[in-house]
Design a protein around this motif. Structure first.
Motif, PDB file in Angstrom:
ATOM      1  N   LEU A 159      -2.268 -64.493 -25.531  1.00  0.00           N
ATOM      2  CA  LEU A 159      -3.007 -63.582 -24.659  1.00  0.00           C
ATOM      3  C   LEU A 159      -3.671 -64.364 -23.528  1.00  0.00           C
ATOM      4  N   ILE A 160      -4.209 -65.525 -23.863  1.00  0.00           N
ATOM      5  CA  ILE A 160      -4.799 -66.387 -22.832  1.00  0.00           C
ATOM      6  C   ILE A 160      -3.720 -66.859 -21.871  1.00  0.00           C
ATOM      7  N   TYR A 161      -2.553 -67.192 -22.421  1.00  0.00           N
ATOM      8  CA  TYR A 161      -1.420 -67.620 -21.581  1.00  0.00           C
ATOM      9  C   TYR A 161      -1.039 -66.530 -20.591  1.00  0.00           C
ATOM     10  N   TYR A 162      -0.997 -65.280 -21.026  1.00  0.00           N
ATOM     11  CA  TYR A 162      -0.633 -64.186 -20.122  1.00  0.00           C
ATOM     12  C   TYR A 162      -1.612 -64.099 -18.950  1.00  0.00           C
ATOM     13  N   VAL A 163      -2.882 -64.255 -19.256  1.00  0.00           N
ATOM     14  CA  VAL A 163      -3.895 -64.197 -18.187  1.00  0.00           C
ATOM     15  C   VAL A 163      -3.716 -65.374 -17.229  1.00  0.00           C
ATOM     16  N   LEU A 164      -3.536 -66.572 -17.771  1.00  0.00           N
ATOM     17  CA  LEU A 164      -3.387 -67.759 -16.929  1.00  0.00           C
ATOM     18  C   LEU A 164      -2.119 -67.678 -16.082  1.00  0.00           C
ATOM     19  N   ALA A 165      -1.049 -67.102 -16.625  1.00  0.00           N
ATOM     20  CA  ALA A 165       0.181 -66.951 -15.845  1.00  0.00           C
ATOM     21  C   ALA A 165      -0.049 -66.029 -14.654  1.00  0.00           C
ATOM     22  N   CYS A 166      -0.856 -65.004 -14.823  1.00  0.00           N
ATOM     23  CA  CYS A 166      -1.199 -64.128 -13.693  1.00  0.00           C
ATOM     24  C   CYS A 166      -2.000 -64.898 -12.643  1.00  0.00           C
ATOM     25  N   VAL A 167      -2.896 -65.769 -13.092  1.00  0.00           N
ATOM     26  CA  VAL A 167      -3.658 -66.602 -12.159  1.00  0.00           C
ATOM     27  C   VAL A 167      -2.723 -67.555 -11.423  1.00  0.00           C
ATOM     28  N   ALA A 168      -1.758 -68.129 -12.145  1.00  0.00           N
ATOM     29  CA  ALA A 168      -0.788 -69.027 -11.515  1.00  0.00           C
ATOM     30  C   ALA A 168       0.036 -68.285 -10.466  1.00  0.00           C
ATOM     31  N   ALA A 169       0.407 -67.046 -10.769  1.00  0.00           N
ATOM     32  CA  ALA A 169       1.158 -66.246  -9.801  1.00  0.00           C
ATOM     33  C   ALA A 169       0.316 -65.977  -8.558  1.00  0.00           C
ATOM     34  N   TRP A 170      -0.960 -65.669  -8.765  1.00  0.00           N
ATOM     35  CA  TRP A 170      -1.854 -65.447  -7.627  1.00  0.00           C
ATOM     36  C   TRP A 170      -1.993 -66.716  -6.794  1.00  0.00           C
ATOM     37  N   SER A 171      -2.111 -67.865  -7.467  1.00  0.00           N
ATOM     38  CA  SER A 171      -2.213 -69.139  -6.756  1.00  0.00           C
ATOM     39  C   SER A 171      -0.944 -69.407  -5.945  1.00  0.00           C
ATOM     40  N   PHE A 172       0.217 -69.117  -6.528  1.00  0.00           N
ATOM     41  CA  PHE A 172       1.483 -69.313  -5.823  1.00  0.00           C
ATOM     42  C   PHE A 172       1.568 -68.406  -4.600  1.00  0.00           C
ATOM     43  N   PHE A 208      10.832 -65.976 -18.390  1.00  0.00           N
ATOM     44  CA  PHE A 208      11.023 -67.378 -18.030  1.00  0.00           C
ATOM     45  C   PHE A 208      10.179 -67.795 -16.829  1.00  0.00           C
ATOM     46  N   PHE A 209      10.129 -66.969 -15.796  1.00  0.00           N
ATOM     47  CA  PHE A 209       9.442 -67.357 -14.564  1.00  0.00           C
ATOM     48  C   PHE A 209       7.930 -67.500 -14.714  1.00  0.00           C
ATOM     49  N   PRO A 210       7.255 -66.749 -15.593  1.00  0.00           N
ATOM     50  CA  PRO A 210       5.834 -67.059 -15.810  1.00  0.00           C
ATOM     51  C   PRO A 210       5.626 -68.504 -16.253  1.00  0.00           C
ATOM     52  N   GLY A 211       6.524 -69.014 -17.097  1.00  0.00           N
ATOM     53  CA  GLY A 211       6.425 -70.408 -17.520  1.00  0.00           C
ATOM     54  C   GLY A 211       6.659 -71.371 -16.365  1.00  0.00           C
ATOM     55  N   VAL A 212       7.576 -71.009 -15.469  1.00  0.00           N
ATOM     56  CA  VAL A 212       7.827 -71.835 -14.291  1.00  0.00           C
ATOM     57  C   VAL A 212       6.575 -71.919 -13.432  1.00  0.00           C
ATOM     58  N   LEU A 213       5.923 -70.794 -13.204  1.00  0.00           N
ATOM     59  CA  LEU A 213       4.709 -70.777 -12.383  1.00  0.00           C
ATOM     60  C   LEU A 213       3.570 -71.534 -13.066  1.00  0.00           C
ATOM     61  N   MET A 214       3.480 -71.408 -14.376  1.00  0.00           N
ATOM     62  CA  MET A 214       2.442 -72.153 -15.100  1.00  0.00           C
ATOM     63  C   MET A 214       2.671 -73.659 -14.964  1.00  0.00           C
ATOM     64  N   ALA A 215       3.920 -74.079 -15.099  1.00  0.00           N
ATOM     65  CA  ALA A 215       4.223 -75.500 -14.953  1.00  0.00           C
ATOM     66  C   ALA A 215       3.903 -75.986 -13.549  1.00  0.00           C
ATOM     67  N   ALA A 216       4.283 -75.188 -12.553  1.00  0.00           N
ATOM     68  CA  ALA A 216       4.005 -75.564 -11.162  1.00  0.00           C
ATOM     69  C   ALA A 216       2.510 -75.650 -10.899  1.00  0.00           C
ATOM     70  N   TRP A 217       1.751 -74.763 -11.499  1.00  0.00           N
ATOM     71  CA  TRP A 217       0.307 -74.700 -11.281  1.00  0.00           C
ATOM     72  C   TRP A 217      -0.425 -75.830 -11.995  1.00  0.00           C
ATOM     73  N   VAL A 277       4.278 -61.248 -12.214  1.00  0.00           N
ATOM     74  CA  VAL A 277       5.229 -62.319 -11.899  1.00  0.00           C
ATOM     75  C   VAL A 277       6.574 -61.748 -11.466  1.00  0.00           C
ATOM     76  N   GLY A 278       7.165 -60.911 -12.317  1.00  0.00           N
ATOM     77  CA  GLY A 278       8.532 -60.471 -12.080  1.00  0.00           C
ATOM     78  C   GLY A 278       8.696 -59.448 -10.986  1.00  0.00           C
ATOM     79  N   VAL A 279       7.720 -58.576 -10.839  1.00  0.00           N
ATOM     80  CA  VAL A 279       7.822 -57.519  -9.828  1.00  0.00           C
ATOM     81  C   VAL A 279       7.091 -57.901  -8.542  1.00  0.00           C
ATOM     82  N   SER A 280       5.839 -58.337  -8.666  1.00  0.00           N
ATOM     83  CA  SER A 280       5.056 -58.648  -7.459  1.00  0.00           C
ATOM     84  C   SER A 280       5.511 -59.926  -6.765  1.00  0.00           C
ATOM     85  N   VAL A 281       5.795 -60.981  -7.541  1.00  0.00           N
ATOM     86  CA  VAL A 281       6.178 -62.256  -6.949  1.00  0.00           C
ATOM     87  C   VAL A 281       7.686 -62.340  -6.730  1.00  0.00           C
TER      88      VAL A 281
END
Length: 393
Positions: free
Chosen positions: A19-32, A189-198, A328-332
């Protein structure tokens, strides 16, 4: 389920990790998204060689190839390679050459063998024939916008940038397996990519699209040195980062095709892809267990000391998981398949967990009609399988 209180609390805490990962992935998407460049296109437009290794055709091959002929770019060539002249992709390229006489298009055959990865053997052949310093690599099932070259080439103006890679959104045939693959990539898959990039920077590349230079290719040993490896895209990005270069995750998203497939074909493809990731990054792959919310949410409902806690875990999983997939998948990525089928994400998560477990059962993969043993990313042929599916390179 009867458990000591300390164990129950510990498992409930771990069950909150996804659940924490899901929130952080959204933050990573916003940062991207914050780093998205202005709409003005770059003035850096040196000549480019587009390299496209091919094997077979899909339901939209001509349209995919033709998208590279419509680039708003001053000078570029397109080089295609197939292994045999009888490959159906060769006829499609010949039609393309006839339809776009104003473009510099070449079709090459008979790549020299450098390793078990036939796609990379073709890339080595194409790179030797390429006239220009900047190379844009893409798979045969990829489609691009007219601004593709301008956007992926622009970061290479910085000599520290060794590779530019792109997300891909799906175009799927009307088939559940095809749609599952599309939403799994965009929403899983792409949420993990954004998390790694962030968190650690991009130290890999995505095979749908990679822009690099001959200079950087030489620094990392060339395609000839990568040919024995299974995950050539990952290897390119890893080597660029190890050589002191920067891998840029572009905001220019491409499309990839997801053809209709049987349930067995879907399972085999997902299992091969999962094993590829596991054999490239074993520690990171094992840690994916703590990003999979569905099994942990189910476990939490079984051990929760109060009904409201069980309901809270399930509700949090559904809300945060769907939110992350959408962000991630729709907005980004702007994947239309995920937008349309987002309600299937929990079912995808169930299938993905089973694939994750099954991926640990062997170090063998089937690619084309050959079974390979993979050790430290390198492929060694094990046996020839007559009834294996054809590899789409």
């Amino acid at each position: 389920m009867h458990l000591p209180a300390a164990w129950r609390i510990a498992l409930l805490v771990v069950a909150a990790f996804p659940l924490i990962y899901y929130v952080l992935a959204c933050v990573a998407a916003w940062s991207f998204e914050r780093t998205r460049p202005a709409s003005e296109l770059s003035c850096f437009t040196p000549p480019v060689s587009i390299l496209k290794p091919l094997h077979g055709v899909d339901f939209a091959s001509y349209e995919n190839y033709a998208s590279f002929c419509h680039q708003h770019y001053p000078e570029y060539e397109i080089l295609f390679a197939v292994h045999e002249s009888t490959d159906p992709a060769a006829a499609v390229v010949e039609r393309l050459i006839a339809d776009f006489p104003q473009r510099e298009i070449k079709l090459l055959f008979d790549a020299e063998y450098f390793g078990a990865n036939r796609k990379v053997n073709s890339l080595a052949r194409l790179a030797r024939e390429a006239r220009h310093e900047i190379l844009a690599l893409s798979d045969g099932d990829v489609r691009v916008t007219p601004q593709y070259l301008q956007n992926v080439v622009a970061p290479l103006q910085d000599p520290v940038v060794g590779a530019v890679t792109s997300f891909y959104r799906g175009i799927a045939q009307k088939n559940l397996g095809a749609e599952f693959e599309a939403l799994g990539a965009a929403g899983g898959f792409f949420p993990g990519v954004l998390m790694a990039a962030w968190t650690e920077g991009v130290k890999f590349a995505l095979g749908a699209s990679i822009a690099t230079t001959k200079t950087w290719l030489q620094k990392i040993g060339g395609f000839e040195d990568i040919a024995p490896f299974l995950a050539d895209d990952y290897e390119i990005g890893r080597r660029v980062a190890a050589a002191g270069g920067r891998v840029v995750l572009s905001h220019e998203t491409v499309w990839t095709m997801y053809p209709a497939q049987t349930a067995r074909g879907f399972w085999d493809h997902q299992l091969r892809w999962a094993r590829t990731v596991r054999l490239c990054r074993p520690a990171s792959y094992a840690a994916l267990l703590f990003t999979q919310g569905l099994p942990w949410a189910i476990l939490a409902t079984l051990i929760a000391p109060r009904p409201w806690i069980a309901v809270a875990y399930l509700a949090a999983y559904l809300v945060l998981r769907i939110t992350m997939a959408w962000v991630v998948g729709v907005s980004v990525v702007k994947d239309a398949v995920l937008r349309r089928r987002i309600a299937l994400v929990p079912l995808w998560d169930a299938l993905h967990f089973l694939v994750w477990l099954a991926s640990f059962t062997s170090n063998h993969i089937v690619w084309g009609q050959v079974e390979y043993v993979v050790k430290r990313g390198r492929m060694t042929p094990a046996s020839t399988l007559v009834d294996a599916p054809v590899n789409p390179d």
